[in-house]
Enzyme design. Structure first.
Site, PDB file in Angstrom:
ATOM      1  N   PHE A  31       0.716  -1.266   0.200  1.00  0.00           N
ATOM      2  CA  PHE A  31       0.063  -0.127  -0.098  1.00  0.00           C
ATOM      3  C   PHE A  31       0.877   1.142  -0.075  1.00  0.00           C
ATOM      4  CE2 PHE A  31      -2.562   2.984   2.440  1.00  0.00           C
ATOM      5  CZ  PHE A  31      -3.753   2.995   1.700  1.00  0.00           C
ATOM      6  N   SER A  99       3.410  -6.668   2.633  1.00  0.00           N
ATOM      7  CA  SER A  99       2.344  -5.910   3.229  1.00  0.00           C
ATOM      8  C   SER A  99       0.921  -6.110   2.572  1.00  0.00           C
ATOM      9  CB  SER A  99       2.747  -4.447   3.264  1.00  0.00           C
ATOM     10  OG  SER A  99       2.027  -3.518   4.299  1.00  0.00           O
ATOM     11  N   MET A 100       0.345  -5.090   2.036  1.00  0.00           N
ATOM     12  CA  MET A 100      -0.943  -5.335   1.412  1.00  0.00           C
ATOM     13  C   MET A 100      -0.485  -6.205  -0.033  1.00  0.00           C
ATOM     14  SD  MET A 100      -3.547  -2.564  -0.609  1.00  0.00           S
ATOM     15  CE  MET A 100      -2.612  -2.511  -2.154  1.00  0.00           C
ATOM     16  N   ASP A 200       7.727  -4.232  13.937  1.00  0.00           N
ATOM     17  CA  ASP A 200       6.836  -3.597  13.017  1.00  0.00           C
ATOM     18  C   ASP A 200       5.988  -2.644  13.421  1.00  0.00           C
ATOM     19  OD1 ASP A 200       5.258  -3.078  10.655  1.00  0.00           O
ATOM     20  OD2 ASP A 200       5.217  -5.359  10.218  1.00  0.00           O
ATOM     21  N   HIS A 230       9.353  -3.058   9.120  1.00  0.00           N
ATOM     22  CA  HIS A 230       8.130  -3.402   8.125  1.00  0.00           C
ATOM     23  C   HIS A 230       8.347  -3.817   6.726  1.00  0.00           C
ATOM     24  CE1 HIS A 230       3.991  -3.760   6.754  1.00  0.00           C
ATOM     25  NE2 HIS A 230       4.184  -2.837   5.870  1.00  0.00           N
TER      26      HIS A 230
END
Length: 265
Positions: A31, A99-100, A200, A230
């Site tokens: 994202f 992530s996303m 994270d 992250h």
């Protein structure tokens, strides 16, 4: 975010390096990011002979204002197209993401079932404990964006090249998709390799146990990344991600382990 490292990537399989079989991996960035954040990961897989499709998700690599005009369905459409291209050209396909991007990979695996040979995610999110997300349906109409939590990296001198604002309409769309995915996790049957950073500052630790308990995968591997935040694909544990991902791809697509090619979606 318009340089070569942020551009999409499409590389063919090299079956001479993979026992004669053509194996593809769809890799997705996260994202507000761009292919830059996962490009080294994708290239490491390509160097081992795997075909790679790394799309630029709609609304990314430009401005946060443009991203606010896109939705989860747009981003999913991009990764589905990348997967389908690989499926046409290769014997087996895995899906992966940061992530996303990892969330999108899980969505693909839920929709495609055994047609996906494996799933690799890094700090994927399907939930959050943050209470401020409750105001997103209202805040997105008033504020447009908020300051982003970008460049969550432990390694010095590295730039994720993500937006410096979080587009709220887009964020709300993403979080609305989480609940649907949580309900559909039992449809994920492919083996899963889940990398989770020990620290994270973007994605909390609520998602991993939900994914672990929800999927129907015959194999679920968790690997903790002790020295990364992250954006771990650019951080101190990146080589671990590269090496373990390649080993996972080789193993789950090996005919000796029962994998003979894609099943019907």
């Amino acid at each position: 975010m318009t340089d070569e490292s942020s551009a999409p990537l499409s590389l063919p399989a090299r079956p001479e390096l993979t026992g004669g079989r053509r194996i593809g991996v769809m890799v997705s960035h996260g994202f507000t990011g761009s292919p830059h954040s996962v490009r080294p990961w994708a290239l490491s897989l390509a160097e081992r002979g795997y075909a790679v499709e790394l799309p630029l998700l709609p609304g990314h690599g430009s401005t946060w204002q443009e991203m606010n005009t896109t939705t989860w369905e747009d981003w999913y459409g991009a990764v589905r197209a990348a997967h389908d291209k690989l499926a046409e050209e290769n014997d087996d396909v895995l899906v992966a993401g940061l992530s996303m991007g990892g969330t999108l990979a899980l969505r693909l695996a839920a929709d495609l079932g055994d047609a996906v040979a494996g799933v690799i995610v890094v700090n994927a999110a399907v939930a959050t404990r943050r209470k401020d997300v409750l105001v997103l349906p209202f805040a997105k109409h008033v504020l447009g964006s908020l300051p982003a939590i970008g460049n969550d990296l432990k390694k010095n001198g590295v730039d994720e090249r993500a937006y410096d604002r979080t587009p709220l309409r887009a964020a709300h769309s993403m979080m609305q998709a989480w609940k649907v995915l949580r309900d559909d996790l039992p449809r994920v049957t492919a083996p899963v390799l889940f990398f989770k950073s020990a620290v994270d500052h973007v994605v909390d630790d609520s998602s991993l146990p939900i994914v672990r308990a929800g999927v129907s995968s015959r194999e679920f591997i968790e690997l903790v990344l002790p020295d990364s935040y992250h954006v771990a694909t650019l951080d101190n544990d990146a080589q671990t991600i590269f090496d373990e991902s390649a080993a996972f791809v080789a193993r789950v697509t090996d005919p000796a382990n029962g994998r003979t090619g894609p099943r019907s979606a």
